[in-house]
Design a protein around this motif. Structure first.
Motif, PDB file in Angstrom:
ATOM      1  N   SER A 144       0.838  -1.196   0.000  1.00  0.00           N
ATOM      2  CA  SER A 144       0.000   0.000   0.000  1.00  0.00           C
ATOM      3  C   SER A 144       0.875   1.248   0.000  1.00  0.00           C
ATOM      4  N   LEU A 145       0.275   2.335  -0.414  1.00  0.00           N
ATOM      5  CA  LEU A 145       0.963   3.619  -0.322  1.00  0.00           C
ATOM      6  C   LEU A 145       0.020   4.654   0.256  1.00  0.00           C
ATOM      7  N   ARG A 146       0.604   5.653   0.864  1.00  0.00           N
ATOM      8  CA  ARG A 146      -0.170   6.804   1.313  1.00  0.00           C
ATOM      9  C   ARG A 146       0.608   8.041   0.910  1.00  0.00           C
ATOM     10  N   LEU A 147       0.027   8.788   0.031  1.00  0.00           N
ATOM     11  CA  LEU A 147       0.629  10.020  -0.436  1.00  0.00           C
ATOM     12  C   LEU A 147      -0.028  11.197   0.251  1.00  0.00           C
ATOM     13  N   ARG A 201      -9.922   0.263  -4.501  1.00  0.00           N
ATOM     14  CA  ARG A 201      -8.624   0.059  -3.871  1.00  0.00           C
ATOM     15  C   ARG A 201      -7.915   1.383  -3.582  1.00  0.00           C
ATOM     16  N   SER A 202      -8.624   2.487  -3.786  1.00  0.00           N
ATOM     17  CA  SER A 202      -8.042   3.792  -3.524  1.00  0.00           C
ATOM     18  C   SER A 202      -8.986   4.605  -2.648  1.00  0.00           C
ATOM     19  N   THR A 203      -8.404   5.455  -1.816  1.00  0.00           N
ATOM     20  CA  THR A 203      -9.198   6.362  -0.988  1.00  0.00           C
ATOM     21  C   THR A 203      -8.560   7.737  -1.002  1.00  0.00           C
ATOM     22  N   ILE A 204      -9.324   8.719  -1.428  1.00  0.00           N
ATOM     23  CA  ILE A 204      -8.867  10.107  -1.368  1.00  0.00           C
ATOM     24  C   ILE A 204      -9.518  10.767  -0.162  1.00  0.00           C
ATOM     25  N   SER A 205      -8.771  11.612   0.514  1.00  0.00           N
ATOM     26  CA  SER A 205      -9.312  12.312   1.672  1.00  0.00           C
ATOM     27  C   SER A 205      -8.562  13.625   1.836  1.00  0.00           C
ATOM     28  N   ARG A 206      -9.116  14.478   2.681  1.00  0.00           N
ATOM     29  CA  ARG A 206      -8.483  15.773   2.915  1.00  0.00           C
ATOM     30  C   ARG A 206      -8.681  16.194   4.357  1.00  0.00           C
ATOM     31  N   ARG A 266      -4.636   7.116  -0.435  1.00  0.00           N
ATOM     32  CA  ARG A 266      -4.222   5.784  -0.040  1.00  0.00           C
ATOM     33  C   ARG A 266      -4.592   4.834  -1.165  1.00  0.00           C
ATOM     34  N   MET A 267      -3.662   3.956  -1.522  1.00  0.00           N
ATOM     35  CA  MET A 267      -3.922   2.971  -2.567  1.00  0.00           C
ATOM     36  C   MET A 267      -3.396   1.621  -2.088  1.00  0.00           C
ATOM     37  N   ASP A 268      -4.232   0.611  -2.206  1.00  0.00           N
ATOM     38  CA  ASP A 268      -3.894  -0.745  -1.745  1.00  0.00           C
ATOM     39  C   ASP A 268      -3.701  -1.680  -2.935  1.00  0.00           C
ATOM     40  N   SER A 269      -3.216  -2.882  -2.629  1.00  0.00           N
ATOM     41  CA  SER A 269      -3.060  -3.936  -3.646  1.00  0.00           C
ATOM     42  C   SER A 269      -2.279  -3.432  -4.851  1.00  0.00           C
ATOM     43  N   VAL A 307       6.299   6.910  -7.617  1.00  0.00           N
ATOM     44  CA  VAL A 307       5.966   5.658  -6.939  1.00  0.00           C
ATOM     45  C   VAL A 307       6.417   4.526  -7.842  1.00  0.00           C
ATOM     46  N   THR A 308       7.230   3.642  -7.302  1.00  0.00           N
ATOM     47  CA  THR A 308       7.711   2.484  -8.044  1.00  0.00           C
ATOM     48  C   THR A 308       7.276   1.223  -7.317  1.00  0.00           C
ATOM     49  N   VAL A 309       6.561   0.362  -8.025  1.00  0.00           N
ATOM     50  CA  VAL A 309       6.093  -0.895  -7.440  1.00  0.00           C
ATOM     51  C   VAL A 309       6.945  -2.022  -8.011  1.00  0.00           C
ATOM     52  N   SER A 310       7.749  -2.592  -7.154  1.00  0.00           N
ATOM     53  CA  SER A 310       8.695  -3.613  -7.622  1.00  0.00           C
ATOM     54  C   SER A 310       9.243  -4.368  -6.434  1.00  0.00           C
TER      55      SER A 310
END
Length: 121
Positions: free
Chosen positions: A17-20, A67-72, A82-85, A117-120
């Motif tokens: 997961s990531l949280r930007l 699989r994504s959540t935007i918030s403020r 936030r993005m999962d999987s 963002v690099t997924v590897s």
């Protein structure tokens, strides 16, 4: 004028997961809608998600819903994603963008510089 600065990118393993975060300044944050976009190498920029001024309305791109959540956080002038999987195909530069209106629209005159963002493995 609005200044936007993204953070939170980096290397993420597949399935993770990531949280930007995006820090905004220059104008009252609750005046305008915000969004996250991304651009992968060789591909067009695409909308990940958008959110209205109050956070009560959210729109997600087709590939990201579920699989994504935007918030403020308006008092803190922060936008989040936030993005999962995560998959290798999620490797891209992620940008936050701001409108000039309280509601979600198609015109985003304000952009951050992006965060990679690099997924590897």
């Amino acid at each position: 004028q609005v200044q936007l600065v993204e953070s939170g990118g980096g290397l993420v393993q597949p399935g993770g997961s990531l949280r930007l975060s995006c820090a905004a300044s220059g104008r009252p944050f609750d005046d305008y809608a915000m969004a996250w976009f991304r651009q992968a190498p060789g591909k067009e920029r695409e909308l990940v998600a958008a959110i209205n001024w109050s956070g009560t309305k959210k729109v997600y791109g087709r590939s990201f819903e579920g699989r994504s959540t935007i918030s403020r956080d308006n008092p803190k002038n922060l936008l989040y994603l936030r993005m999962d999987s995560l998959k290798a195909e999620d490797t891209a530069v992620y940008y936050c963008a701001g409108t000039e209106t309280p509601n979600i629209g198609n015109h985003y005159p304000y952009w951050g510089r992006g965060t990679q963002v690099t997924v590897s493995w």
